[in-house]
Design a protein around this motif. Structure first.
Motif, short mmCIF file in Angstrom:
data_model
loop_
_atom_site.label_atom_id
_atom_site.label_comp_id
_atom_site.label_asym_id
_atom_site.label_seq_id
_atom_site.Cartn_x
_atom_site.Cartn_y
_atom_site.Cartn_z
N GLU A 41 0.88 -1.38 0.17
CA GLU A 41 -0.09 0.15 0.10
C GLU A 41 0.76 1.15 -0.05
OE1 GLU A 41 -3.27 0.20 -0.73
OE2 GLU A 41 -3.46 -1.76 -0.45
N HIS A 90 0.91 -7.83 -3.65
CA HIS A 90 2.02 -8.21 -2.25
C HIS A 90 3.38 -8.02 -2.90
CE1 HIS A 90 -1.98 -10.54 -1.53
NE2 HIS A 90 -2.11 -9.62 -0.81
N ASP A 97 2.89 -8.94 2.56
CA ASP A 97 1.64 -8.54 3.15
C ASP A 97 1.59 -8.20 4.52
OD1 ASP A 97 -1.16 -7.88 2.93
OD2 ASP A 97 -1.92 -9.91 3.20
N HIS A 141 0.74 -6.43 8.36
CA HIS A 141 -0.31 -5.93 8.71
C HIS A 141 -0.20 -5.39 9.91
CE1 HIS A 141 -3.17 -8.86 6.38
NE2 HIS A 141 -2.81 -7.96 5.60
N GLU A 148 -11.77 -9.45 6.99
CA GLU A 148 -11.11 -8.15 6.23
C GLU A 148 -11.93 -7.79 4.95
OE1 GLU A 148 -6.55 -8.22 4.48
OE2 GLU A 148 -7.66 -10.06 4.06
N THR A 169 -8.52 -5.06 2.18
CA THR A 169 -7.22 -5.04 3.06
C THR A 169 -7.49 -5.12 4.45
OG1 THR A 169 -6.56 -2.75 3.43
CG2 THR A 169 -6.40 -3.59 1.04
N GLU A 215 -2.59 -2.07 6.45
CA GLU A 215 -1.58 -2.64 6.02
C GLU A 215 -0.25 -1.38 6.35
OE1 GLU A 215 -1.60 -5.40 3.83
OE2 GLU A 215 -3.79 -5.43 3.82
#
Length: 449
Positions: free
Chosen positions: A104, A152, A320, A322, A329, A333, A336
């Motif tokens: 992101e 990702h 990925d 978090h 979810e 997403t 992130e």
């Protein structure tokens, strides 16, 4: 959504050296295989959030090995195939610290320029991770196709000496430290629990007016990801009463806050052979029998994740990262954000009794308090079509739970089935990864007699 919070550099200074997450002491393994315990030892060493962006390789590196996310050491949107060349080799039982990069802020619908994108949200250039900038600018391993590729940034693979097909790789997450004091939650057209279907119709059970993001903003027909009208919500992290919290502003001067619960959304081993590094069967979105984008929020620090090995060396990989996630979810997403995570990787052999028996054929989780059987709707990923039936995932999670209770705890199947119905919980892991997931939670306290 272009909200502009204050410059995060003062936030970093304010957070200071608070105790934040738990990290494990480094473990040095002797040659050969180290015993693979079926229980998870808590990590005793307190970690802290750094006073500035945790740039690659800077600061505390608790693992025996270190792996960064340089463009040459990552795959963007794909996981490694069986036989892929490793970027690191380590012994069973050793630890590795990995600087992971969140996708992101670097994706094509965000301009593929993290300095510019985060800058619009008040982040100074020196508050952006240099490896995120490098991946966005310099990644060349495979051509990027925003509509076809996974999002990702996958770091690895790591070759674990002694791992061979038929074994289990036990992945213990020892720590997961946020590298920056902010994250992003995104919702994209045609994705998420309320996304419009490929035909343009709403998914079953809701009306077109209830689709999210709203169809009126859908710009995918332009062919330009920057004009798709996707929604990315910048989320600042600052100090709360009980430690760092994420803050989402809304309305006039209002905000909602919640605590962080960092974990890696993707932890996997190579599960498929492929002719190309961007073959559909390697797409990073669907979780598989090799783990991958499993998105189970229980699998943070102090947890173990058991994966059936299909390749020499296992070829472990992560991505990925978090900062927090709710079960399901639903928007697409989690919160992130890039993490520095430390793992212990241990090979478990058949017949040793050192890994749950289910794990030799299917991913399985464990926390200090619970066993976590897992079910997936389509565990071979994109191969042979894509199944998204949550009922299928639920059934598989229940069967895997029954197999565990029967084979590892000695319960007869009828009693185990009754126990699961009366005392265990089953939760939706996620409904957004094409292959959807369900996980069970079997409390260990019920078995202490």
């Amino acid at each position: 959504m272009d909200m502009a919070p204050p410059d995060p550099r003062p936030l970093l200074a304010a957070l200071g050296r608070r105790d934040f997450l738990r990290a494990a002491a480094a473990v040095t393994a002797a040659g050969g295989l180290v015993g693979c315990s079926a229980s998870v030892a808590p990590a005793p060493v307190a970690a802290t959030l750094p006073d500035g962006p945790l740039q690659p390789g800077v600061g505390d590196i608790p693992g025996d090995h270190y792996l960064g996310s340089d463009p040459a050491d990552v795959r963007w949107g794909y996981v490694p195939a069986i036989g892929a060349a490793p970027v690191l080799t380590m012994r069973s039982g050793q630890t590795v610290t990995i600087d992971t990069v969140s996708h992101e802020g670097i994706l094509e619908d965000q301009g593929r320029d993290p300095v510019a994108w985060f800058g619009r949200h008040g982040v100074a250039a020196d508050g952006v991770l240099s490896d995120a900038v490098a991946v966005a600018r310099d990644y060349r391993r495979t051509p990027r196709d925003f509509d076809a590729d996974g999002p990702h940034v996958i770091t690895g693979p790591v070759f674990v000496e002694g791992a061979r097909p038929g074994d289990v790789l036990k992945v213990e997450t020892l720590s997961a430290v946020p590298r920056v004091p902010y994250g992003v939650v995104s919702s994209r057209h045609g994705k998420g629990a309320l996304g419009r279907t490929a035909s343009g119709a709403p998914p079953a059970g809701i009306t077109l007016d209830e689709v999210m993001p709203p169809p009126a903003a859908d710009g995918r027909a332009t062919g330009d990801p920057a004009r798709y009208g996707n929604v990315s919500v910048f989320t600042a992290v600052r100090d709360g009463a009980d430690g760092p919290e994420a803050y989402l502003p809304f309305g006039e001067g209002q905000e909602v806050s919640f605590g962080l619960r960092p974990f890696m959304g993707t932890m996997g081993v190579a599960h498929a052979a492929a002719d190309a590094e961007n073959a559909p069967e390697l797409n990073s979105i669907p979780p598989t029998l090799g783990g991958g984008n499993i998105d189970i929020r229980l699998l943070g620090p102090d947890s173990a994740f058991y994966l059936p090995v299909r390749a020499e060396g296992a070829l472990f990989h992560v991505g990925d990262p978090h900062l927090a996630m709710g079960d399901g979810e639903v928007a697409l997403t989690a919160l992130e954000g890039s993490l520095r995570a430390t793992f212990r990787l241990t090979v478990c052999r058949p017949g040793e009794g050192t890994a749950p028996s289910v794990a030799f054929g299917y991913p399985f989780g464990e926390t200090p308090d619970a066993w976590v059987p897992i079910g997936l709707s389509d565990p071979d990923g994109s191969t042979g079509g894509q199944g998204t039936d949550l009922d299928v995932a639920m059934r598989r999670a229940v069967v895997n739970a029954l197999d565990f209770l029967q084979d590892d705890r000695g319960m007869d199947r009828a009693t185990a089935y009754a126990y699961l119905s009366a005392a265990a919980d089953f939760a939706v892991s996620q409904v957004v990864d094409r292959t959807v997931g369900v996980h069970g939670v079997i409390p260990k306290a019920h078995f202490r007699s």
